[in-house]
Design a protein around this motif. Sequence first.
Motif, PDB file in Angstrom:
ATOM      1  N   ILE A 271       0.639  -1.318   0.088  1.00 16.05           N
ATOM      2  CA  ILE A 271      -0.201  -0.149  -0.178  1.00 16.05           C
ATOM      3  C   ILE A 271       0.558   1.166   0.196  1.00 16.05           C
ATOM      4  N   GLY A 274       2.373   1.740  -3.860  1.00 18.67           N
ATOM      5  CA  GLY A 274       1.169   0.981  -4.454  1.00 18.67           C
ATOM      6  C   GLY A 274       1.190   3.065  -5.056  1.00 18.67           C
ATOM      7  N   PRO A 298      -4.917   3.846  -6.743  1.00 20.64           N
ATOM      8  CA  PRO A 298      -4.905   3.452  -5.485  1.00 20.64           C
ATOM      9  C   PRO A 298      -5.119   3.876  -5.197  1.00 20.64           C
ATOM     10  N   TYR A 315      -9.181  -2.406  -1.914  1.00 22.67           N
ATOM     11  CA  TYR A 315      -8.482  -1.647  -3.332  1.00 22.67           C
ATOM     12  C   TYR A 315      -8.212  -3.132  -3.900  1.00 22.67           C
ATOM     13  N   TYR A 316      -6.251  -3.535  -3.279  1.00 17.35           N
ATOM     14  CA  TYR A 316      -5.719  -4.202  -4.087  1.00 17.35           C
ATOM     15  C   TYR A 316      -6.064  -5.427  -4.216  1.00 17.35           C
ATOM     16  N   LEU A 320      -6.114  -6.687  -7.668  1.00 20.51           N
ATOM     17  CA  LEU A 320      -4.289  -7.233  -7.786  1.00 20.51           C
ATOM     18  C   LEU A 320      -3.973  -8.028  -8.796  1.00 20.51           C
ATOM     19  N   TYR A 323      -3.626  -4.863 -11.707  1.00 22.79           N
ATOM     20  CA  TYR A 323      -2.446  -4.329 -10.976  1.00 22.79           C
ATOM     21  C   TYR A 323      -1.194  -4.682 -11.600  1.00 22.79           C
ATOM     22  N   ILE A 345       4.281  -8.779  -4.843  1.00 22.87           N
ATOM     23  CA  ILE A 345       2.849  -8.713  -6.079  1.00 22.87           C
ATOM     24  C   ILE A 345       4.010 -10.561  -5.837  1.00 22.87           C
TER      25      ILE A 345
END
Length: 484
Positions: A271, A274, A298, A315-316, A320, A323, A345
Amino acid sequence: MPKISSSICNKIRGWISSANQDTEVFTTDGKVVFCNPCGKSIVCERKSQVDQHIKTAAHVSALKNKLSKQQLITTNSRSSSNIFFEDLCFAMVSSDIPLHKLKTEQFRNFLNKYIDHPIPDESTLRKTYVNICYQKTINEIKEKIGKNFIYIVVDETTDTRGLYIGNLLVGVMNKIFSGKPYLLASKQLEKTNNETITRFINDSLKLLWTDVGMEQRVLLLLTDAASYMVKAGKSLKIFYTNMIHLTCTAHACNRLAEKVRELFPKVNTLINNGKKIFLKAPSRISIFKEEMNDIPLPPVPVLTRWGTWVNAALYYADYLTKYKKVIERLAMDDAQSIRKVLNIIEDGTVVNDLTFISTHLAFLVIVIKKLETQNMTLHESFSIIDEIKEKNNSIPGPKGATLTTKLNELSNKHKGLEILRKINAELSGENVQLEDVYQDPKIISCFKYAPTTSVDVERSFSVFKNMLTDKRHSFTEEKNLKCI
């Protein structure tokens, strides 16, 4: 302003008449000498002071404007001008329009063209009418509060210079309706400890009353869970014997969300980095929009805003896969934030963490928004609090056990919450044993709409954010008192 007798006022009229100026001087209760049409208060002990005043640019300009207009009867009225100045000052202050805007030529020309009143200088409003508007507002709050029982909400923040600013709100506790709270005081504090907070609350409440015995009308104090606030609540209990000190339940939920952030360090790294990738980077934002279509950038969590970190994690969890494609396209960039995000990731554990948060902790964002709702009954508030406890206790695994322990710790610190729970039970018709001080049905019924959060005082800092801006460093409390 020194007192000026009627004889001196007549002498001043003679001085002005001898100067062949189409100007009138009025007095109110022998305290103020007022020059119309320029709308300024003047002290005239000698004729030279009058001569100096009538030669000023403001006086000459206002006089020309007066002669070029058809005068109404009310224009030359002292009371009419006073009311206009007061209304203008109140309108500008309440609309967050700085008084110095009256110096703007275009603004003054507009007012002179469409308003049949002399336009005052900003110093006239600041020195004379700001205090009048303040006293009028305080009197209105007094009238609305009346002899009702009240609750108070207190918090502090820091401005751009690191100075401590305390806000105190006061609201009516009534069995019939839930009134909105009023900002009673906003004051700079020397430092934040239990002594300064206690003194700030006591001094602020003196604006409402000075009669002995009125302290019994304070039924509820809402603050955050800071240690100095807890100590201040205990100190105030000596004077306000009917008062229950409640630490904000929304703050408690935020503390629980902070514990979630500690349990998932990789998600926290995702976070934090990002949001940095797309900061002032138009080319990266363009690639993001190509891959994500209408999905927003984000979110940027703010730790002081409740639940925003959990919301960013959600959100992620939702985006994901898409993203990841954006980050892979940006992999050629050697930015450190991109490398960190790509490594996280590619680490499969972050997927498990995001899945856990999305499955078991999304309720935190929902319940915090519910608690922020205004005008809820005490029964509705406790329904939400019980929902938090139920959902938190149903979280499985060691992380769930950790969060349950954290919630229990927070609950044990909420001594006032247990008293309110008993009051809520009695309001619901249950037979509950309360302390002697809460045996009065008149007092208990006033808790029907009792708030359980300090959301309103948090909002007051946002609503009156212009008070904390770095553009008002010269507007100190000492200078304001001198003007008054």
